[in-house]
Design an enzyme around this catalytic site. Structure first.
Site, mmCIF file in Angstrom:
data_model
loop_
_atom_site.group_PDB
_atom_site.id
_atom_site.type_symbol
_atom_site.label_atom_id
_atom_site.label_comp_id
_atom_site.label_asym_id
_atom_site.label_seq_id
_atom_site.Cartn_x
_atom_site.Cartn_y
_atom_site.Cartn_z
ATOM 1 N N CYS A 142 55.695 -36.791 -16.298
ATOM 2 C CA CYS A 142 56.450 -36.087 -15.264
ATOM 3 C C CYS A 142 56.537 -36.917 -13.981
ATOM 4 O O CYS A 142 57.139 -37.974 -13.969
ATOM 5 C CB CYS A 142 55.868 -34.690 -15.032
ATOM 6 S SG CYS A 142 57.034 -33.587 -14.168
ATOM 7 N N HIS A 235 56.650 -32.175 -20.422
ATOM 8 C CA HIS A 235 55.238 -31.799 -20.552
ATOM 9 C C HIS A 235 54.917 -31.349 -21.975
ATOM 10 O O HIS A 235 54.739 -30.151 -22.232
ATOM 11 C CB HIS A 235 54.899 -30.670 -19.581
ATOM 12 C CG HIS A 235 54.882 -31.077 -18.142
ATOM 13 N ND1 HIS A 235 53.813 -31.705 -17.564
ATOM 14 C CD2 HIS A 235 55.824 -30.943 -17.184
ATOM 15 C CE1 HIS A 235 54.070 -31.942 -16.287
ATOM 16 N NE2 HIS A 235 55.290 -31.493 -16.033
ATOM 17 N N GLU A 237 52.227 -31.579 -23.231
ATOM 18 C CA GLU A 237 50.836 -31.127 -23.194
ATOM 19 C C GLU A 237 50.690 -29.676 -22.737
ATOM 20 O O GLU A 237 49.592 -29.097 -22.831
ATOM 21 C CB GLU A 237 50.005 -32.034 -22.273
ATOM 22 C CG GLU A 237 50.089 -31.727 -20.791
ATOM 23 C CD GLU A 237 51.356 -32.242 -20.107
ATOM 24 O OE1 GLU A 237 51.459 -32.107 -18.872
ATOM 25 O OE2 GLU A 237 52.247 -32.761 -20.813
#
Length: 305
Positions: A142, A235, A237
């Site tokens: 990001c 993202h 994650e």
């Protein structure tokens, strides 16, 4: 993957309840192998949440990994207890003489500032430069992806009128790359950002490879130096409810944030999210560890250059 992390890190109990195998320090010392050393520079405000998200994704291969969390000396986080930072994090200057098999640098809530206006920009630049000779492969996520592309390659960022917010279809542009082994042609990725990098800027630099993109969210993943650097604008994650928490945090406080797209069941924020990215998130991190860290790093870690 047996992850070697401190016994008392809050993520340990959380992940054990999810039946994810996490190896604490005590057990790790009984295994006679060289673990991979992964350093994580966690710039996100909610440190414990991000720690848990990343450890969850690094837990899918039979390799032992020694996780080290790095913090900035030039910045004091406001949303994580100082006791937690002192117990589990190391300043950059304490580890800068060490070498690491892999590194992850997270996003940060500073998108609306120019890079040079960020109070810790000088220290970030030192870390970016250090990574080139001390880390086998680095994942920039990001804001870190945008900052890394700017520092290393001069790629600018552009402000968006509305936050890029939601779950968006991504397309693999080179399915033969090991990072995409096992991927479908289309995969989903959460995005949560107020700025973007543009495709033409990436294509204009022959040192960079655009390897995934979205018709709606734009540049997705950029690779450089044969996989020594990956820049991920979204993202993979994120946990299922992270976008929900961000949306409800900003609701009524900002006029540039709409409800996250393609996220809630029936587009109703009172209903739970539909998780579409978990499998590819796990696969991406597993492929990174296997093909770009484990198979590339020297057995003698001091030989990384």
């Amino acid at each position: 993957m047996p992850l070697k992390i401190p016994d008392t890190l809050p993520a340990v109990d959380i992940l054990k309840k999810e039946n994810i195998f996490v190896m604490d320090d005590t057990r790790a010392h009984t295994q006679d192998i060289r673990p991979l050393k992964i350093v994580i520079l966690n710039l996100m405000p909610l440190k414990i949440t991000t720690e848990t998200d990343l450890i969850r994704l690094l837990s899918n291969t039979p390799l032992q990994i020694d996780i080290i969390f790095m913090k900035l000396k030039s910045h004091t986080p406001k949303n994580t207890p100082i006791e937690h930072m002192m117990m589990f994090y190391k300043d950059f200057d304490k580890i800068e003489k060490e070498k690491f098999d892999g590194m992850i640098i997270t996003g940060a809530p500073v998108e609306n500032y120019e890079y040079e206006e960020v109070t810790y920009w000088d220290e970030i630049k030192r870390i970016f430069e250090w990574s080139k000779s001390h880390v086998t492969s680095t994942l920039y996520i990001c804001w870190a992806a945008q900052a890394g592309l700017y520092y290393h390659y001069g790629i600018p960022k552009y402000h968006l009128k509305k936050k890029m917010f939601g779950i968006f279809e991504q397309y693999c542009l080179d399915a033969k790359l090991p990072i995409f082994r096992g991927f479908d042609d289309i995969f989903f990725m959460p995005h949560s950002r107020h700025t973007e990098i543009r495709k033409q800027d990436i294509l204009n630099d022959n040192r960079l490879s655009l390897i995934a993109e979205s018709q709606e969210s734009g540049v997705s993943i950029v690779m450089a130096n044969n996989g020594r650097e990956f820049f991920i604008t979204g993202h993979l994650e994120y946990a299922p409810y992270t976008l929900d928490q961000e949306y409800k945090r900003d609701l009524g406080k900002r006029d540039d944030v709409d409800m996250p797209k393609n996220y809630y069941k029936d587009n109703d924020p009172e209903l739970p999210p539909v998780v579409r990215w978990r499998a590819h998130g796990n696969l991406f991190f597993t492929n990174w560890i296997n093909y770009y860290v484990y198979q590339e790093t020297p057995f003698d870690i001091s030989e990384i250059k």
